[in-house]
Scaffold this motif. Structure first.
Motif, PDB file in Angstrom:
ATOM      1  N   GLY A   1      36.119  25.979  23.692  1.00 46.16           N
ATOM      2  CA  GLY A   1      35.068  26.892  24.101  1.00 46.16           C
ATOM      3  C   GLY A   1      33.850  26.854  23.195  1.00 46.16           C
ATOM      4  O   GLY A   1      32.901  27.617  23.385  1.00 46.16           O
ATOM      5  N   GLU A   2      33.871  25.960  22.199  1.00 38.62           N
ATOM      6  CA  GLU A   2      32.711  25.834  21.314  1.00 38.62           C
ATOM      7  C   GLU A   2      31.509  25.276  22.062  1.00 38.62           C
ATOM      8  O   GLU A   2      30.362  25.576  21.744  1.00 38.62           O
ATOM      9  CB  GLU A   2      33.057  24.938  20.123  1.00 38.62           C
ATOM     10  CG  GLU A   2      32.000  24.923  19.040  1.00 38.62           C
ATOM     11  CD  GLU A   2      32.427  24.144  17.811  1.00 38.62           C
ATOM     12  OE1 GLU A   2      31.540  23.778  17.019  1.00 38.62           O
ATOM     13  OE2 GLU A   2      33.636  23.894  17.632  1.00 38.62           O
ATOM     14  N   CYS A   3      31.782  24.447  23.082  1.00 40.78           N
ATOM     15  CA  CYS A   3      30.741  23.946  23.978  1.00 40.78           C
ATOM     16  C   CYS A   3      31.008  24.455  25.390  1.00 40.78           C
ATOM     17  O   CYS A   3      32.163  24.597  25.808  1.00 40.78           O
ATOM     18  CB  CYS A   3      30.718  22.420  23.997  1.00 40.78           C
ATOM     19  SG  CYS A   3      29.859  21.666  22.603  1.00 40.78           S
TER      20      CYS A   3
ATOM     21  N   LYS B   1      21.738  27.201  24.580  1.00 42.07           N
ATOM     22  CA  LYS B   1      21.352  26.801  23.225  1.00 42.07           C
ATOM     23  C   LYS B   1      22.555  26.798  22.283  1.00 42.07           C
ATOM     24  O   LYS B   1      23.298  27.778  22.179  1.00 42.07           O
ATOM     25  CB  LYS B   1      20.277  27.733  22.684  1.00 42.07           C
ATOM     26  CG  LYS B   1      19.689  27.249  21.363  1.00 42.07           C
ATOM     27  CD  LYS B   1      18.406  27.977  21.006  1.00 42.07           C
ATOM     28  CE  LYS B   1      17.793  27.379  19.749  1.00 42.07           C
ATOM     29  NZ  LYS B   1      16.492  28.000  19.414  1.00 42.07           N
ATOM     30  N   GLY B   2      22.760  25.651  21.629  1.00 38.85           N
ATOM     31  CA  GLY B   2      23.849  25.493  20.691  1.00 38.85           C
ATOM     32  C   GLY B   2      25.214  25.339  21.333  1.00 38.85           C
ATOM     33  O   GLY B   2      26.233  25.343  20.637  1.00 38.85           O
ATOM     34  N   ARG B   3      25.239  25.139  22.661  1.00 36.26           N
ATOM     35  CA  ARG B   3      26.510  25.104  23.392  1.00 36.26           C
ATOM     36  C   ARG B   3      26.695  23.796  24.168  1.00 36.26           C
ATOM     37  O   ARG B   3      27.499  23.728  25.085  1.00 36.26           O
ATOM     38  CB  ARG B   3      26.572  26.279  24.393  1.00 36.26           C
ATOM     39  CG  ARG B   3      26.247  27.641  23.818  1.00 36.26           C
ATOM     40  CD  ARG B   3      27.381  28.234  23.061  1.00 36.26           C
ATOM     41  NE  ARG B   3      28.573  28.363  23.887  1.00 36.26           N
ATOM     42  CZ  ARG B   3      29.763  28.657  23.409  1.00 36.26           C
ATOM     43  NH1 ARG B   3      29.933  28.805  22.088  1.00 36.26           N
ATOM     44  NH2 ARG B   3      30.818  28.774  24.206  1.00 36.26           N
ATOM     45  N   THR B   4      25.918  22.777  23.806  1.00 33.33           N
ATOM     46  CA  THR B   4      25.995  21.501  24.518  1.00 33.33           C
ATOM     47  C   THR B   4      26.210  20.352  23.541  1.00 33.33           C
ATOM     48  O   THR B   4      25.914  20.471  22.351  1.00 33.33           O
ATOM     49  CB  THR B   4      24.705  21.231  25.333  1.00 33.33           C
ATOM     50  OG1 THR B   4      23.579  21.187  24.435  1.00 33.33           O
ATOM     51  CG2 THR B   4      24.472  22.309  26.385  1.00 33.33           C
ATOM     52  N   SER B   5      26.717  19.242  24.069  1.00 29.31           N
ATOM     53  CA  SER B   5      27.009  18.078  23.231  1.00 29.31           C
ATOM     54  C   SER B   5      26.835  16.808  24.047  1.00 29.31           C
ATOM     55  O   SER B   5      27.020  16.812  25.274  1.00 29.31           O
ATOM     56  CB  SER B   5      28.442  18.168  22.701  1.00 29.31           C
ATOM     57  OG  SER B   5      28.801  17.001  21.985  1.00 29.31           O
TER      58      SER B   5
ATOM     59  N   PRO C   1      36.882  24.652  33.310  1.00 30.06           N
ATOM     60  CA  PRO C   1      36.981  25.687  34.347  1.00 30.06           C
ATOM     61  C   PRO C   1      37.866  26.867  33.949  1.00 30.06           C
ATOM     62  O   PRO C   1      37.865  27.903  34.625  1.00 30.06           O
ATOM     63  CB  PRO C   1      37.562  24.932  35.548  1.00 30.06           C
ATOM     64  CG  PRO C   1      38.311  23.792  34.949  1.00 30.06           C
ATOM     65  CD  PRO C   1      37.544  23.400  33.724  1.00 30.06           C
ATOM     66  N   GLU C   2      38.622  26.721  32.864  1.00 31.72           N
ATOM     67  CA  GLU C   2      39.435  27.835  32.384  1.00 31.72           C
ATOM     68  C   GLU C   2      38.599  28.842  31.602  1.00 31.72           C
ATOM     69  O   GLU C   2      39.047  29.958  31.335  1.00 31.72           O
ATOM     70  CB  GLU C   2      40.579  27.311  31.522  1.00 31.72           C
ATOM     71  CG  GLU C   2      41.564  26.440  32.305  1.00 31.72           C
ATOM     72  CD  GLU C   2      42.724  25.951  31.474  1.00 31.72           C
ATOM     73  OE1 GLU C   2      43.875  26.160  31.884  1.00 31.72           O
ATOM     74  OE2 GLU C   2      42.459  25.359  30.396  1.00 31.72           O
ATOM     75  N   LEU C   3      37.369  28.437  31.233  1.00 28.96           N
ATOM     76  CA  LEU C   3      36.494  29.313  30.462  1.00 28.96           C
ATOM     77  C   LEU C   3      35.182  29.645  31.172  1.00 28.96           C
ATOM     78  O   LEU C   3      34.581  30.682  30.913  1.00 28.96           O
ATOM     79  CB  LEU C   3      36.179  28.664  29.100  1.00 28.96           C
ATOM     80  CG  LEU C   3      37.380  28.390  28.190  1.00 28.96           C
ATOM     81  CD1 LEU C   3      36.925  27.647  26.937  1.00 28.96           C
ATOM     82  CD2 LEU C   3      38.084  29.690  27.819  1.00 28.96           C
ATOM     83  N   LYS C   4      34.742  28.755  32.055  1.00 23.44           N
ATOM     84  CA  LYS C   4      33.475  28.947  32.763  1.00 23.44           C
ATOM     85  C   LYS C   4      33.638  28.552  34.224  1.00 23.44           C
ATOM     86  O   LYS C   4      34.478  27.715  34.567  1.00 23.44           O
ATOM     87  CB  LYS C   4      32.363  28.085  32.133  1.00 23.44           C
ATOM     88  CG  LYS C   4      31.963  28.482  30.720  1.00 23.44           C
ATOM     89  CD  LYS C   4      31.127  29.758  30.718  1.00 23.44           C
ATOM     90  CE  LYS C   4      30.681  30.117  29.302  1.00 23.44           C
ATOM     91  NZ  LYS C   4      29.836  31.324  29.273  1.00 23.44           N
ATOM     92  N   THR C   5      32.798  29.129  35.071  1.00 26.37           N
ATOM     93  CA  THR C   5      32.753  28.723  36.475  1.00 26.37           C
ATOM     94  C   THR C   5      31.493  27.901  36.702  1.00 26.37           C
ATOM     95  O   THR C   5      30.506  28.054  35.962  1.00 26.37           O
ATOM     96  CB  THR C   5      32.744  29.947  37.411  1.00 26.37           C
ATOM     97  OG1 THR C   5      31.609  30.771  37.085  1.00 26.37           O
ATOM     98  CG2 THR C   5      34.019  30.746  37.255  1.00 26.37           C
TER      99      THR C   5
END
Length: 231
Positions: A105-107, A52-56, A30-34
């Motif tokens: 923030g890589e994911c 794309k490329g942002r999930t794990s 939550p510090e990077l996305k809502t």
């Protein structure tokens, strides 16, 4: 006694009982996305191309809980779900690695066990947060099993019964809750640190077809590997 004590399936002959419940969810930073910037469902986790490329997520070839989750999701959405995970470049890695990538923030969002996020919040003061998917969570009861004496080298039923009794005692279930997992006790309103009602989670549970998960495990794993882990 088990019939009145447990809110999950158990073996009526007494050979196995659920003793803790893991919960597969999504998580974000939550510090990077809502939340409105992120998927609110398992479906969108795979199908939202903006991720794309942002999930794990974990590997169903090595993780039993991830195997249960992908079996449930392929039941719900078909093997196309795996195809979309692969097309979206979902990374397959350990929970600790995925959590670290959320922090850096890589994911943007990861599929992970709720307990892993709750543990970081409680013990590290982390701000990482859980998304309880709107299309349902995936509850994964973990069992303790007693092997019949004619099939066991140890032949120590008394010890097995003692361990089972403790795990299904008030003290045992408090131990489960302290480990950030959900209790199997019917009617219990106790939840792990920072979690939500277990009964509410049960209502939204996608459910795992355990017979299919076992009998078709090679097919499910192969389909996943064809689309995801080999990309």
């Amino acid at each position: 006694d088990a019939a009145s004590k447990l809110r999950f399936e158990y073996d009526t002959e007494g050979y196995w009982h659920p003793v803790r419940v893991c919960n597969m969810v999504l998580a974000y930073n939550p510090e990077l996305k809502t939340p409105d910037q992120l998927p609110g469902t398992f479906y969108d986790f795979a199908y939202d191309t903006s991720l794309k490329g942002r999930t794990s997520m974990g590997n169903p070839l090595t993780s039993g809980t991830t195997m249960a989750a992908v079996a449930a999701l392929s039941d719900l959405y078909g093997y196309e779900y795996f195809q979309k995970l692969g097309e979206n470049g979902t990374m397959i890695e350990s929970g600790s690695t995925a959590l670290a990538k959320l922090e850096t923030g890589e994911c943007d969002v990861i599929m992970i066990l709720e307990e892993s996020v709750l543990k970081k919040r409680a013990e590290d003061g982390s701000k990482l947060s859980v998304i309880y998917p709107e299309d349902g969570v995936i509850l994964i009861p973990s069992t303790v099993m007693t092997v019949a004496e004619d099939r066991s080298a140890n032949m120590n039923i008394a010890a097995c019964e003692a361990i089972t009794d403790w795990l299904l005692s008030e003290a045992g279930q408090e131990f489960v809750l302290a480990g950030y997992m959900h209790s199997v006790f019917a009617g219990s309103d106790k939840v792990p640190f920072d979690s939500i009602s277990t009964e509410e989670l049960i209502k939204s549970d996608i459910g795992v077809d355990w017979v299919r998960c076992y009998t078709q495990r090679e097919e499910i794993q192969n389909e996943f590997q064809n689309y995801v882990t080999t990309k």
